[in-house]
Design an enzyme around this catalytic site. Structure first.
Site, PDB file in Angstrom:
ATOM      1  N   CYS A  83       0.847  -1.202   0.000  1.00 35.55           N
ATOM      2  CA  CYS A  83       0.000   0.000   0.000  1.00 35.55           C
ATOM      3  C   CYS A  83       0.880   1.249   0.000  1.00 35.55           C
ATOM      4  O   CYS A  83       1.950   1.260   0.584  1.00 35.55           O
ATOM      5  CB  CYS A  83      -0.882  -0.049   1.245  1.00 35.55           C
ATOM      6  SG  CYS A  83      -1.689   1.488   1.653  1.00 35.55           S
ATOM      7  N   CYS A  86       1.596   4.482   3.911  1.00 31.39           N
ATOM      8  CA  CYS A  86       2.621   4.711   4.952  1.00 31.39           C
ATOM      9  C   CYS A  86       4.016   4.449   4.382  1.00 31.39           C
ATOM     10  O   CYS A  86       4.187   3.612   3.505  1.00 31.39           O
ATOM     11  CB  CYS A  86       2.401   3.783   6.144  1.00 31.39           C
ATOM     12  SG  CYS A  86       0.852   4.032   7.022  1.00 31.39           S
ATOM     13  N   GLN A 290      -8.725  19.607   9.182  1.00 31.80           N
ATOM     14  CA  GLN A 290      -7.478  18.864   9.402  1.00 31.80           C
ATOM     15  C   GLN A 290      -7.778  17.414   9.759  1.00 31.80           C
ATOM     16  O   GLN A 290      -8.663  17.138  10.565  1.00 31.80           O
ATOM     17  CB  GLN A 290      -6.670  19.520  10.527  1.00 31.80           C
ATOM     18  CG  GLN A 290      -6.051  20.853  10.146  1.00 31.80           C
ATOM     19  CD  GLN A 290      -4.725  20.711   9.409  1.00 31.80           C
ATOM     20  OE1 GLN A 290      -4.363  19.630   8.966  1.00 31.80           O
ATOM     21  NE2 GLN A 290      -4.004  21.795   9.265  1.00 31.80           N
ATOM     22  N   TYR A 319      -3.908  32.566   3.402  1.00 30.27           N
ATOM     23  CA  TYR A 319      -4.275  31.179   3.104  1.00 30.27           C
ATOM     24  C   TYR A 319      -5.060  30.601   4.290  1.00 30.27           C
ATOM     25  O   TYR A 319      -4.723  29.548   4.823  1.00 30.27           O
ATOM     26  CB  TYR A 319      -3.037  30.317   2.833  1.00 30.27           C
ATOM     27  CG  TYR A 319      -2.042  30.900   1.850  1.00 30.27           C
ATOM     28  CD1 TYR A 319      -2.222  30.783   0.479  1.00 30.27           C
ATOM     29  CD2 TYR A 319      -0.894  31.561   2.300  1.00 30.27           C
ATOM     30  CE1 TYR A 319      -1.297  31.310  -0.418  1.00 30.27           C
ATOM     31  CE2 TYR A 319       0.028  32.093   1.408  1.00 30.27           C
ATOM     32  CZ  TYR A 319      -0.173  31.967   0.058  1.00 30.27           C
ATOM     33  OH  TYR A 319       0.741  32.483  -0.824  1.00 30.27           O
ATOM     34  N   GLU A 340      -8.427  33.896   1.619  1.00 31.30           N
ATOM     35  CA  GLU A 340      -8.397  32.549   1.038  1.00 31.30           C
ATOM     36  C   GLU A 340      -8.995  32.604  -0.364  1.00 31.30           C
ATOM     37  O   GLU A 340      -9.991  33.283  -0.592  1.00 31.30           O
ATOM     38  CB  GLU A 340      -9.197  31.590   1.931  1.00 31.30           C
ATOM     39  CG  GLU A 340      -9.487  30.235   1.347  1.00 31.30           C
ATOM     40  CD  GLU A 340      -8.222  29.443   1.034  1.00 31.30           C
ATOM     41  OE1 GLU A 340      -8.111  28.995  -0.129  1.00 31.30           O
ATOM     42  OE2 GLU A 340      -7.355  29.287   1.916  1.00 31.30           O
ATOM     43  N   CYS A 415       3.537  22.722   5.404  1.00 33.38           N
ATOM     44  CA  CYS A 415       3.441  21.271   5.230  1.00 33.38           C
ATOM     45  C   CYS A 415       4.573  20.742   4.352  1.00 33.38           C
ATOM     46  O   CYS A 415       4.603  19.558   4.033  1.00 33.38           O
ATOM     47  CB  CYS A 415       2.083  20.885   4.649  1.00 33.38           C
ATOM     48  SG  CYS A 415       1.745  21.633   3.046  1.00 33.38           S
TER      49      CYS A 415
END
Length: 460
Positions: A83, A86, A290, A319, A340, A415
């Site tokens: 998969c 992860c 989130q 943002y 935004e 991020c």
């Protein structure tokens, strides 16, 4: 003279792994030539088969571990290596946190060209339990040899790997998936064929509100008619605690976009209710929220601390999304302006502010790099600016506009350490310096890391 590449495709080599790559893959060298080996751990000697050769690096497949690292652990998931969800289950959690901190630091040095000697770099904020943390899951439903399959895509492909239990999504989602599989088998429900465009069920989305326990199930279908939907509704509502709504989303376009425009509420409500800190949020199938609410609270608390608000400050939130950070900041600010580009997100932000009784926020639709200069032209001077950009980072023009407005504090939520570092390098040339860096593990078992940075104006 052309450089001789010391490895050949399909050959096996012994490699000492001396570093980690961007997503946690092992890195070793053969005659000073770089080889990436997925699932290898720093400090190990491994045997790897070369599966791809480029001019400056090769990619190897792990065949055998000759000398094992004490940082290696057994993955909990039986389909971990198949998969694509992860990347780090084979690495002890304490080492995952260390890897993520080092990843941020290396980017700041290499890309941002920052001197970190006087910068406080904190340890990564981890989770007490780094499993079952996701409050949202989206699973494709396909068809192989006439049978529907539910699972995750294999890495870099559209082959569906069947899943019965995912260790990073909430466990009630796992229960729902098993029920849907039972329903599919019992009533011969067709999975979607993305090549022919035929079939009934395309995707399953499950959202759970961690604070209230409310659950939403969304069936994304190719057709309006869903055979035996009454039986599924009965199964879900009698066997799943906390189910608040079952929604059908119709998407009959040939596209990789998961959700279509039209929705029918089959049972219950069309939204669920959750909290981050003291703030209440209504979440629909399309709302941005989130996915790790436990870590989100820690992230936003750090943003509030870094902002250092006393109740007198004007704050710009670039943002701003659905206004979650804006609401946190509004507790201690005089006024918060959120900007935004997505109109639906701004509508959500306004609703979120209203239902929480917050009156010192103003939300604006538009590009941050265009709307923030307009606010400054109107004479609105921010003492604090918060930026939480998408993965590509901030527009350079926005960073220049912020620097011209000369706020005493900038809080950067990122991020992607690479674009964060690039932007911090620009801000350092515009009269700002990095004071403190806080990595946050929003996505345990994956290579991703969230970072929050306190940036201060240099007063000459």
């Amino acid at each position: 003279m052309e450089k001789v590449i010391p490895v050949k495709k399909n050959n096996d080599y012994e490699i000492y792994i001396d570093d980690f790559g961007n997503m946690g893959e092992g890195i070793g060298k053969i005659d000073n030539f770089t080889v990436f080996v997925k699932d290898a751990v720093k400090g190990e000697k491994v045997r790897a088969k070369i599966i791809k050769v480029n001019k400056s690096f090769a990619i190897g497949k792990l065949i055998d571990i000759i000398e094992k690292s004490q940082d290696r652990t057994e993955p909990v998931c039986s389909i971990y290596k198949k998969c694509g969800g992860c990347q780090l289950q084979h690495l002890k959690y304490t080492e995952q946190l260390e890897f993520k901190k080092n990843k941020v630091v290396e980017c700041l040095k290499r890309i941002g060209k920052l001197d970190l000697s006087s910068v406080r770099i904190n340890e990564t904020i981890g989770m007490e339990d780094p499993y079952f943390y996701r409050n949202k899951v989206q699973l494709p439903v396909g068809e192989t040899a006439g049978e529907a399959k539910i699972g995750f895509y294999r890495e870099r492909s559209h082959e569906i790997i069947e899943v019965d239990k995912c260790f990073i999504q909430d466990d009630s989602a796992n229960e729902i998936i098993l029920l849907i599989k039972r329903w599919i088998k019992e009533f011969n429900i067709e999975g979607y064929n993305e090549y022919s465009g035929k079939g009934t069920l395309r995707h399953i989305m499950i959202r759970k509100a961690f604070k209230t326990g409310q659950i939403m199930l969304v069936l994304v279908t190719n057709t309006e008619n869903v055979p035996h939907k009454k039986e599924l509704i009965h199964m879900i509502t009698t066997e799943i605690q906390g189910i608040k709504g079952i929604i059908q989303n119709i998407n009959n376009k040939k596209t990789n976009v998961i959700l279509g425009q039209r929705e029918i509420t089959l049972w219950g409500e069309s939204t669920i209710e959750d909290y981050i800190g003291e703030f209440k949020f209504n979440i629909s199938s399309k709302s941005f929220f989130q996915v790790n609410p436990i870590q989100t609270e820690k992230l936003y608390s750090a943003a509030l601390k870094y902002a250092g608000l006393t109740g007198k400050e004007v704050v710009f939130d670039a943002y701003c999304g659905t206004g979650t950070i804006s609401l946190f900041l509004s507790q201690n600010a005089k006024k918060v302006y959120g900007v935004e580009i997505i109109p639906e997100a701004i509508e959500n932000a306004k609703i979120n502010a209203k239902q929480n009784g917050i009156e010192n926020t103003e939300f604006i639709v538009g590009k941050s790099e265009e709307e923030i200069p307009k606010l400054i032209e109107k004479g609105i001077a921010p003492e604090v600016v918060v930026v939480d950009p998408p993965r590509k980072g901030c527009e350079k023009s926005l960073l220049h506009s912020i620097a011209e407005a000369s706020p005493k504090t900038i809080v950067y939520v990122s991020c992607d350490p690479a674009t964060l570092s690039r932007d911090l390098g620009i801000l350092s040339e515009l009269g700002y310096e990095v004071n403190e860096v806080q990595p946050v593990d929003m996505f345990p078992m994956t290579g991703h890391v969230e970072t929050i940075v306190l940036i201060k104006r240099v007063d000459k």
